[in-house]
Design a protein around this motif. Sequence first.
Motif, short mmCIF file in Angstrom:
data_model
loop_
_atom_site.label_atom_id
_atom_site.label_comp_id
_atom_site.label_asym_id
_atom_site.label_seq_id
_atom_site.Cartn_x
_atom_site.Cartn_y
_atom_site.Cartn_z
N GLN A 19 57.45 90.26 48.96
CA GLN A 19 56.04 91.08 48.45
C GLN A 19 55.09 90.10 48.42
O GLN A 19 55.22 88.79 48.32
CB GLN A 19 56.47 91.35 46.83
N THR A 20 53.86 90.57 48.71
CA THR A 20 52.66 89.68 49.04
C THR A 20 52.28 89.20 47.83
O THR A 20 52.12 88.04 47.79
CB THR A 20 51.43 90.81 49.68
N GLU A 21 52.22 89.96 46.47
CA GLU A 21 51.67 89.43 45.22
C GLU A 21 52.70 88.15 44.72
O GLU A 21 52.06 87.13 44.53
CB GLU A 21 51.91 90.49 44.24
N ALA A 22 54.03 88.32 45.08
CA ALA A 22 54.74 87.13 44.62
C ALA A 22 54.69 86.09 45.26
O ALA A 22 54.48 84.84 45.03
CB ALA A 22 56.46 87.70 44.61
N LEU A 23 54.52 86.14 46.75
CA LEU A 23 54.23 84.96 47.69
C LEU A 23 52.98 84.32 47.23
O LEU A 23 52.59 83.14 47.25
CB LEU A 23 54.21 85.63 48.99
N LEU A 24 51.92 85.20 46.90
CA LEU A 24 50.65 84.74 46.80
C LEU A 24 50.66 83.98 45.30
O LEU A 24 49.91 82.79 45.24
CB LEU A 24 49.43 85.97 46.56
N PHE A 25 51.30 84.24 44.61
CA PHE A 25 51.73 83.63 43.34
C PHE A 25 52.18 82.25 43.39
O PHE A 25 51.33 81.31 42.84
CB PHE A 25 52.40 84.55 42.20
N ALA A 26 53.18 82.12 44.26
CA ALA A 26 53.77 80.87 44.64
C ALA A 26 52.78 79.98 45.45
O ALA A 26 52.55 78.75 45.13
CB ALA A 26 54.95 80.96 45.33
N ALA A 27 51.96 80.61 46.46
CA ALA A 27 51.14 79.92 47.18
C ALA A 27 50.05 79.47 46.43
O ALA A 27 49.43 78.22 46.54
CB ALA A 27 50.67 80.89 48.38
N GLN A 28 49.77 80.16 45.52
CA GLN A 28 48.47 79.66 44.44
C GLN A 28 48.89 78.43 43.74
O GLN A 28 47.95 77.32 43.95
CB GLN A 28 48.39 80.63 43.44
N ARG A 29 50.04 78.05 43.52
CA ARG A 29 50.27 76.78 43.07
C ARG A 29 50.26 75.54 43.82
O ARG A 29 49.60 74.60 43.71
CB ARG A 29 51.88 76.71 42.51
N LEU A 30 50.71 75.77 45.32
CA LEU A 30 50.56 74.92 46.34
C LEU A 30 49.12 74.54 46.69
O LEU A 30 48.53 73.44 46.80
CB LEU A 30 51.27 75.41 47.75
N LEU A 31 48.38 75.74 46.47
CA LEU A 31 46.84 75.52 46.81
C LEU A 31 46.39 74.70 45.68
O LEU A 31 45.23 74.22 46.15
CB LEU A 31 46.07 76.82 47.04
#
Lengths: 474, 204
Positions: A245-257
């Motif tokens: 799911q895009t939203e779940a991936l984005l949530f995790a990616a936000q931490r990396l960013l």
Amino acid sequence: MEWLSLGLPYLPFEALGWEARPGPCVIDAGGSPARVLLANLAACALGIRPGMSLNAARVLGSIEVIARREDCERRALEALATWCGQFTPALSLSPPDGLLLEVGASLRLFGGAEPLLQCVREGVRALGYRPRLALAPTPLAATLFVRAGEEVCIRGGRSLIGPLSRLPLTDLQLDPKIEQSLAGMGLRCIGDCLRLPREGLTKRFGAGFVRLLDRALGREPDPRPWYTPPSRFERRLELPRQTAQTEALLFAAQRLLRELEGFLRAREGGVQRLTWSLAHPGASPTRFTLGCIEPGRDAERFGRLLRERLTRLVLPAPVQALVLIAGAILPVASVQGELLDSAKRTMRESGEALIERLRARLGEEAVRGLKLVADYRPECAFRFCSPGEASAAPAWARRPLWLLPAPRPLASRDGRPCLNGTLVFSGSRECIESGWWDGGIARDYFIATDARGVRWWVFRERNSGRWFLHGLFD
Amino acid sequence: MDQRLETQLAHHGIWRAGTRSSAAIPGIPTGLAELDGLLPEGWPSGALTELLVGPEGSGALSLVMPALVRLGQEARWLAWVDPSYTPYAPALAQRGMALSRMLLIQAGGRPTDRLWATEQTLRSGACSAVLSWLETAEFRDLRRLQLAAATGDAWGILFRPGRALTEASPAALRLRVKSAARGGVIDLVKRRGGRTASLTLRHP
């Protein structure tokens, strides 16, 4: 010296991304018999406590048991230390779950100890951790306060001794044998030991114990190994659950960013290219690179670019881990301070941001500018360039607004070209000729009107006498 | 007429044929003397203008060219989304267009991408005008574009096929442009707060 100790009591959960699980779950400490290392809120509500045996915990309710991943914890701790580099260059890891920051030189920049603590706390929370922070003149004292769960802010050696004396001796994490004999003597807190004669303490508990107390009070130096953040950013984040799911991936990616943002802020730099790699179980990872026009470090902006790409990406399998690799670190043009016009700026996106967004979805080549080239051959008189490039304007005779991608042959009748009937010429002839070394064209160009009133740009090849359509005057 | 009826009809929600709407939309001067008679308030900025054109060579781009040249003096971009051919740079430069402000966007063959790119450029506020060649568009797509144009304060120019004339549209201005023997015929199909009209233009 002012030491900021940052403790992460829930790191085993947070390193795996499990901190927000609603159901009861515990971390397995490993070893035999299996024991509970840490329990989340729902598990605590069932009566499960750290240190309890796993079998006892299972009796109390149905729980999810997760194996501890010390490698993930170590990676998370190092990433957090790298992020903390924006507050001070003097960093030290205190594994398994803490960091030490020497912030004496940074207090003035951040406007004092309390604002600095607030700043660190908010930043760490945004990264998804629940930190405990304490500031004290010695690293050991700061660590002890964090372990005891006391979030203090103590400056100056004199005010240290009072609060430190009240801390329990168990927080020193001593040898169990020493701990037992201390308890046997009725000594509960650090203050109890400080009241006793040194010689006696050395004789009973060893020189190491007394030295530990001295270090906590700052009577003896306590050197710490400095942590050197890596020179390039590469970070892997395991996802708690495989997902596509895009939203779940984005949530995790936000931490990396956000981690990247701190890393870049410590270097006063920005990046232009981000490489993402999505790891799938049993399939080769999906890799792609996102580029932007101006180097930046804003996590929100990179997040928007990623969103555009992710919504279009077809994933071969669910994702189990995210890897972010930042490209070369470049200087950022200026610090974007918001003094005036902040309302207007939020409404009007910058052109660069728009172009980046369009490119993220449509591809690098889809967004271009136009430029003039001083060449008399019509096909070569312009070229595509990156948007915003300026060009000087050479002078030509009248040119059509649209040029066909390639000349289109025209039928002719009695030597006159036809298109929707016979074409009527207007204006004068324009000869364009180039040498054999340069493609060798020899053309006579005319403006011609057809029966519908449409004006075309046509030419006759001088050698063959054939007619071609080359442009449209609109 | 009855005074009370007059005051009732003065309500801003009521439009009366024959009177131009009092709430004038700030417009962009057309730059063409003949066209100014048809559009005294200029092209509507922050809204959509639909140009219904024939297959090729209707002269529609020439109509908006003077206004585009003027907008090119601004710091904002002029976006061209999926033009049918490559706009010819030397001709644009001859007419005074600032090429360095032009943004050519090739959205590829997919209509959804084309609509997306048009909406993004309109909404961003980074573009003063957006030219888009839309073959097909639903009413709700056009409504989205209209809102995006209002948000980004951009002039949206949609080049649409003549058959779209029968479809409803939320655009502030709709013109049908046809080429004739020695010029062009412009039919004003719709405008906010005004009546329809027609005009014949001659080639310069």
